[in-house]
Enzyme design. Structure first.
Site, PDB file in Angstrom:
ATOM      1  N   GLY A 151       0.511   9.308   1.928  1.00 35.30           N
ATOM      2  CA  GLY A 151       1.739   8.520   2.093  1.00 35.30           C
ATOM      3  C   GLY A 151       2.548   8.525   0.804  1.00 35.30           C
ATOM      4  O   GLY A 151       2.202   9.218  -0.164  1.00 35.30           O
ATOM      5  N   ILE A 202       3.355   5.988  -1.654  1.00 35.11           N
ATOM      6  CA  ILE A 202       2.711   5.496  -2.884  1.00 35.11           C
ATOM      7  C   ILE A 202       1.369   6.215  -3.083  1.00 35.11           C
ATOM      8  O   ILE A 202       1.022   6.626  -4.194  1.00 35.11           O
ATOM      9  CB  ILE A 202       2.501   3.962  -2.846  1.00 35.11           C
ATOM     10  CG1 ILE A 202       3.840   3.229  -2.706  1.00 35.11           C
ATOM     11  CG2 ILE A 202       1.797   3.483  -4.130  1.00 35.11           C
ATOM     12  CD1 ILE A 202       3.749   1.711  -2.654  1.00 35.11           C
ATOM     13  N   ASP A 237      -6.238  10.379   5.436  1.00 36.39           N
ATOM     14  CA  ASP A 237      -4.945   9.964   5.989  1.00 36.39           C
ATOM     15  C   ASP A 237      -4.845  10.515   7.414  1.00 36.39           C
ATOM     16  O   ASP A 237      -5.255  11.643   7.662  1.00 36.39           O
ATOM     17  CB  ASP A 237      -3.810  10.546   5.126  1.00 36.39           C
ATOM     18  CG  ASP A 237      -2.522   9.769   5.271  1.00 36.39           C
ATOM     19  OD1 ASP A 237      -1.982   9.309   4.251  1.00 36.39           O
ATOM     20  OD2 ASP A 237      -2.024   9.625   6.410  1.00 36.39           O
ATOM     21  N   LEU A 254      -4.835   2.039   0.781  1.00 39.61           N
ATOM     22  CA  LEU A 254      -3.383   1.988   0.998  1.00 39.61           C
ATOM     23  C   LEU A 254      -2.994   2.290   2.439  1.00 39.61           C
ATOM     24  O   LEU A 254      -1.822   2.179   2.799  1.00 39.61           O
ATOM     25  CB  LEU A 254      -2.670   2.979   0.057  1.00 39.61           C
ATOM     26  CG  LEU A 254      -2.384   2.478  -1.362  1.00 39.61           C
ATOM     27  CD1 LEU A 254      -3.635   2.496  -2.212  1.00 39.61           C
ATOM     28  CD2 LEU A 254      -1.317   3.299  -2.028  1.00 39.61           C
ATOM     29  N   TYR A 264       3.671  -8.199  10.785  1.00 38.21           N
ATOM     30  CA  TYR A 264       3.254  -7.419   9.615  1.00 38.21           C
ATOM     31  C   TYR A 264       2.749  -8.343   8.511  1.00 38.21           C
ATOM     32  O   TYR A 264       1.689  -8.138   7.932  1.00 38.21           O
ATOM     33  CB  TYR A 264       4.437  -6.580   9.118  1.00 38.21           C
ATOM     34  CG  TYR A 264       4.062  -5.623   8.019  1.00 38.21           C
ATOM     35  CD1 TYR A 264       3.134  -4.616   8.252  1.00 38.21           C
ATOM     36  CD2 TYR A 264       4.619  -5.723   6.750  1.00 38.21           C
ATOM     37  CE1 TYR A 264       2.779  -3.728   7.252  1.00 38.21           C
ATOM     38  CE2 TYR A 264       4.275  -4.846   5.750  1.00 38.21           C
ATOM     39  CZ  TYR A 264       3.362  -3.845   6.000  1.00 38.21           C
ATOM     40  OH  TYR A 264       2.996  -2.981   4.999  1.00 38.21           O
ATOM     41  N   LYS A 267      -1.181  -8.414   7.279  1.00 40.46           N
ATOM     42  CA  LYS A 267      -1.529  -8.176   5.870  1.00 40.46           C
ATOM     43  C   LYS A 267      -2.161  -9.430   5.246  1.00 40.46           C
ATOM     44  O   LYS A 267      -3.021  -9.336   4.382  1.00 40.46           O
ATOM     45  CB  LYS A 267      -0.301  -7.735   5.060  1.00 40.46           C
ATOM     46  CG  LYS A 267       0.240  -6.378   5.428  1.00 40.46           C
ATOM     47  CD  LYS A 267      -0.774  -5.245   5.345  1.00 40.46           C
ATOM     48  CE  LYS A 267      -1.016  -4.737   3.957  1.00 40.46           C
ATOM     49  NZ  LYS A 267      -1.910  -3.536   3.972  1.00 40.46           N
TER      50      LYS A 267
END
Ligand code: UDP
Length: 322
Positions: free
Chosen positions: A10, A12, A31, A76, A152, A156
């Site tokens: 991704g 970052i 990923d 991540l 979201y 998180k």
């Protein structure tokens, strides 16, 4: 030091992988390419210290193998982008909640591996009078469950709760990082992020789509600053069991951002103001202002963002021109 990065293809994640490989570390990336891209890591593939696995963090067997072979996990992998989350609410909740649960469970079971959890400034929800910038200990203010955006923040937050629970109950070493708006090369506008969208629109001399009245403000951080902070916090023993904001407190309105992009690209684009409901979904709520308080990370590792807005835009413009 053998490092596992989930979501390492991704935006970052790929910058993090690149920096760690350049530091001579062994880096493995997993990923599923749902929002990441092989293009982001293709240049790393020829390096013997880099390995890429195409797969999901929900795959138990694969995760057991990868977590047992590493010393630290940078987690991540997650759904990214306001637009993506609204368009794919089920997948977003599932990957954030079940995926993080799987990573933590494996890290605990397979030798109490350190886990760095990538979280988000969405955690804070809406801004409110009296709060100029968000501190890690601030309350959270979310809208109703019929507005997908807030899922979201909730998913998180559950990741954070679970990671902190593993730390308290199982002594699993974890650190939580709340990234504020992060930008730079390789970020795509496909999932809603404003800077790559504006830059692309400006380079094509298309309308710049400012949502709402454009007076909302954000603070943008260069991905290079984000990666530096991430590695420094991962190397800190004091950061274990803690939550940190990572951001650049310099703020800009979205109208000013659009004007800056037009100027820097020498574009003939015009700004168009689009109602939120047309851009996202019915009842969509945006936060007017979002700014990080970075005193905690500054105190621990002396973090100071090195890249101002113009540097960020220059890098993104060059990336899209290429
Ligand atoms: N935004 C905009 N035009 C776009 C994309 C986004 O005006 O084409 C606005 C968006 O409504 C928000 C800000 O830019 O107010 C930042 O959006 P982004 O999705 O990048 O990040 P976040 O909303 O998570 O801060």
């Amino acid at each position: 030091m053998r490092i596992l990065i989930t979501g390492g293809a991704g935006f970052i994640g790929s910058h993090l992988a690149e920096t760690l490989v350049n530091k001579g570390k062994f880096v493995t990336v997993i990923d599923n390419l749902s929002t990441g891209s092989v293009e982001n890591i293709i240049h790393l593939k020829k390096n013997k210290k880099f390995k890429f696995y195409l797969g999901s963090i929900l795959n138990n067997k694969l995760m057991e193998r990868l977590v047992s072979g590493c010393d630290i996990v940078y987690h991540l992998a997650a759904a990214v982008g306001v637009k993506y989350v609204i368009d794919n609410p089920m997948e977003s909740i599932e990957i954030n909640v079940k995926g993080t649960e799987n990573v933590l469970e494996k890290a605990n079971k397979l030798g109490k591996k350190k886990v760095i959890i990538a979280s988000t400034s969405e955690i804070y929800g809406k801004d409110r009078p009296g709060i100029k910038s968000f501190k890690e200990t601030d309350d959270r203010l979310l809208g109703t469950t019929t507005i997908s955006r807030w899922s979201y923040s909730c998913s998180k937050a559950l990741d954070e709760f679970l990671a902190l629970a593993y730390f308290r109950e199982k002594k699993l070493p974890i650190t939580i990082l709340r990234y504020f708006n992060t930008c730079g090369p390789r970020q795509t506008g496909r999932y809603g992020m404003v800077i790559p969208r504006f830059v692309k629109q400006a380079l094509l001399n298309k309308q710049i789509t400012v949502y709402g009245d454009g007076k909302q403000t954000r603070c943008f951080m260069h991905v290079k600053d984000a990666v530096r902070a991430t590695i420094d916090l991962a190397n800190s023993k004091v950061a274990v069991g803690e939550v940190y904001n990572i951001g650049n407190p310099q703020s800009i309105s979205i109208n000013d951002l659009a004007a800056k992009v037009i100027k820097m690209t020498k574009s003939i684009s015009k700004i168009a103001h689009i109602p939120y409901e047309k851009a996202y979904e019915k009842g969509f709520e945006d936060m007017r202002h979002r700014k990080p308080d970075i005193s905690k990370i500054k105190k621990l590792i002396g973090f100071k963002p090195q890249h101002i807005m113009d540097n960020i835009l220059k890098d993104v413009i060059n990336y899209y021109k290429d």
